[in-house]
Design an enzyme around this catalytic site. Structure first.
Site, PDB file in Angstrom:
ATOM      1  N   PRO A  82      15.319 -13.502  -3.510  1.00 15.66           N
ATOM      2  CA  PRO A  82      14.463 -14.043  -2.468  1.00 15.66           C
ATOM      3  C   PRO A  82      15.084 -14.713  -1.121  1.00 15.66           C
ATOM      4  O   PRO A  82      14.540 -14.726  -0.293  1.00 15.66           O
ATOM      5  CB  PRO A  82      13.712 -15.365  -3.249  1.00 15.66           C
ATOM      6  CG  PRO A  82      14.428 -15.638  -4.358  1.00 15.66           C
ATOM      7  CD  PRO A  82      15.328 -14.600  -4.737  1.00 15.66           C
ATOM      8  N   GLU A 109      18.299 -18.882 -12.642  1.00 16.11           N
ATOM      9  CA  GLU A 109      18.307 -19.490 -11.146  1.00 16.11           C
ATOM     10  C   GLU A 109      18.967 -18.308 -10.325  1.00 16.11           C
ATOM     11  O   GLU A 109      19.052 -18.789  -9.163  1.00 16.11           O
ATOM     12  CB  GLU A 109      19.200 -20.813 -11.349  1.00 16.11           C
ATOM     13  CG  GLU A 109      18.765 -21.980 -11.894  1.00 16.11           C
ATOM     14  CD  GLU A 109      17.512 -22.225 -10.968  1.00 16.11           C
ATOM     15  OE1 GLU A 109      17.449 -22.405  -9.811  1.00 16.11           O
ATOM     16  OE2 GLU A 109      16.317 -22.480 -11.582  1.00 16.11           O
ATOM     17  N   ARG A 147       8.689   7.272  -1.388  1.00 17.18           N
ATOM     18  CA  ARG A 147       7.598   7.790  -0.647  1.00 17.18           C
ATOM     19  C   ARG A 147       8.126   8.537   0.441  1.00 17.18           C
ATOM     20  O   ARG A 147       7.494   9.605   0.976  1.00 17.18           O
ATOM     21  CB  ARG A 147       6.553   6.601  -0.252  1.00 17.18           C
ATOM     22  CG  ARG A 147       5.670   6.218  -1.446  1.00 17.18           C
ATOM     23  CD  ARG A 147       4.828   5.100  -0.670  1.00 17.18           C
ATOM     24  NE  ARG A 147       3.493   5.844  -0.310  1.00 17.18           N
ATOM     25  CZ  ARG A 147       3.434   6.075   1.129  1.00 17.18           C
ATOM     26  NH1 ARG A 147       4.012   5.341   1.730  1.00 17.18           N
ATOM     27  NH2 ARG A 147       2.186   6.640   1.418  1.00 17.18           N
ATOM     28  N   ASP A 162       1.003   6.120   8.039  1.00 23.73           N
ATOM     29  CA  ASP A 162       0.794   4.790   7.330  1.00 23.73           C
ATOM     30  C   ASP A 162       1.047   3.854   8.307  1.00 23.73           C
ATOM     31  O   ASP A 162       1.696   3.810   9.352  1.00 23.73           O
ATOM     32  CB  ASP A 162       2.106   4.810   6.095  1.00 23.73           C
ATOM     33  CG  ASP A 162       1.418   5.513   5.198  1.00 23.73           C
ATOM     34  OD1 ASP A 162       0.244   5.912   4.760  1.00 23.73           O
ATOM     35  OD2 ASP A 162       2.365   5.809   4.330  1.00 23.73           O
TER      36      ASP A 162
END
Ligand code: SAM
Length: 219
Positions: A82, A109, A147, A162
């Protein structure tokens, strides 16, 4: 891909777009259990954090050994995190141009920081929220990249229009039959057969939708 939960990744790569791309040999995915490179008899891959704290941290030795076992084909090494560079279509395009990618899934963690500087590994985040592990983020990266591999998506499902294909622009709204559903009618122009008018409507509708849903993109 390296993970301590290979089963999370195995089913999704067998299905739908990824399954088809693999069957057609447009893509190869190898899922490895990180514990294979653990050197102790408990097959441990994590340990307590230096400095204290409740969570466990993935150890560097098995990750280094695992990734180095792929040489000379490790390609760019991505550590799902993250705290990483946020995955956007521009990064997806970059990654789609690579011959090999190695993805490392964190847990608990997170991962010993020396993996980032020592391998080295690029941290990639799929958004500003925290999940339990890097497996779902790794699937997000793989599906987005797949894709864009030539031949994976046929003309009938082109990605050229898209969202994000054109920077700062979302896709236009889509409709199918019936022409009227619960009192909501499909815009007349889409049923007119006038391709120029349809194209103009789509561009304008895409612009409006971008402004409404993502004013940050519309600038
Ligand atoms: N302590 C870490 C932090 O606050 O940055 C969070 C660790 S998270 C609970 C465990 C693992 O899930 C991470 O090592 C990473 O591999 C994965 N993960 C969680 N959220 C993610 C995200 N938004 N993008 C990419 N990977 C993520």
């Amino acid at each position: 891909m390296f993970t301590i939960f290979p089963a999370i990744l195995e089913a999704p790569v067998r299905e739908s777009l990824l399954g088809r791309a693999i069957a057609e040999r447009l893509l190869e995915v190898r899922i490895h259990d990180l514990r294979t490179w653990s050197t102790d008899h408990h097959r441990s891959v994590d340990d307590e954090a230096y400095g204290g704290g409740p969570g466990m941290v993935l150890k560097p030795e098995p990750i280094f050994a695992a990734v180095e076992s792929l040489d000379p084909d490790r390609g760019r090494v991505l550590l799902l995190s993250p705290a990483g560079r946020r995955l956007e279509q521009s990064l997806v395009r970059e990654l789609a141009g690579e011959e090999h990618l190695t993805l490392v899934c964190g847990r608990y963690e997170g991962v010993d920081e020396r993996v980032i500087e020592g391998l080295p590994a690029e941290e990639v985040s799929i958004g500003d929220y925290v999940l339990a592990g890097g497996e779902v983020p790794a699937l997000v990266v793989i599906e987005a990249v797949t894709r864009l591999i030539p031949g994976v998506i046929g003309k009938e499902e082109s990605h050229e229009r898209d969202s994000f294909a054109e920077p700062g622009m979302l896709d236009h709204p889509h409709f199918t039959r019936p022409a009227v559903f619960r009192g909501m009618a499909v815009p007349e122009v889409l049923r007119s057969g006038d391709h120029g008018a349809v194209e103009r409507w789509r561009r304008e509708a895409a612009r409006e939708k971008t402004f409404r849903n993502r004013p940050d993109l519309a600038g």
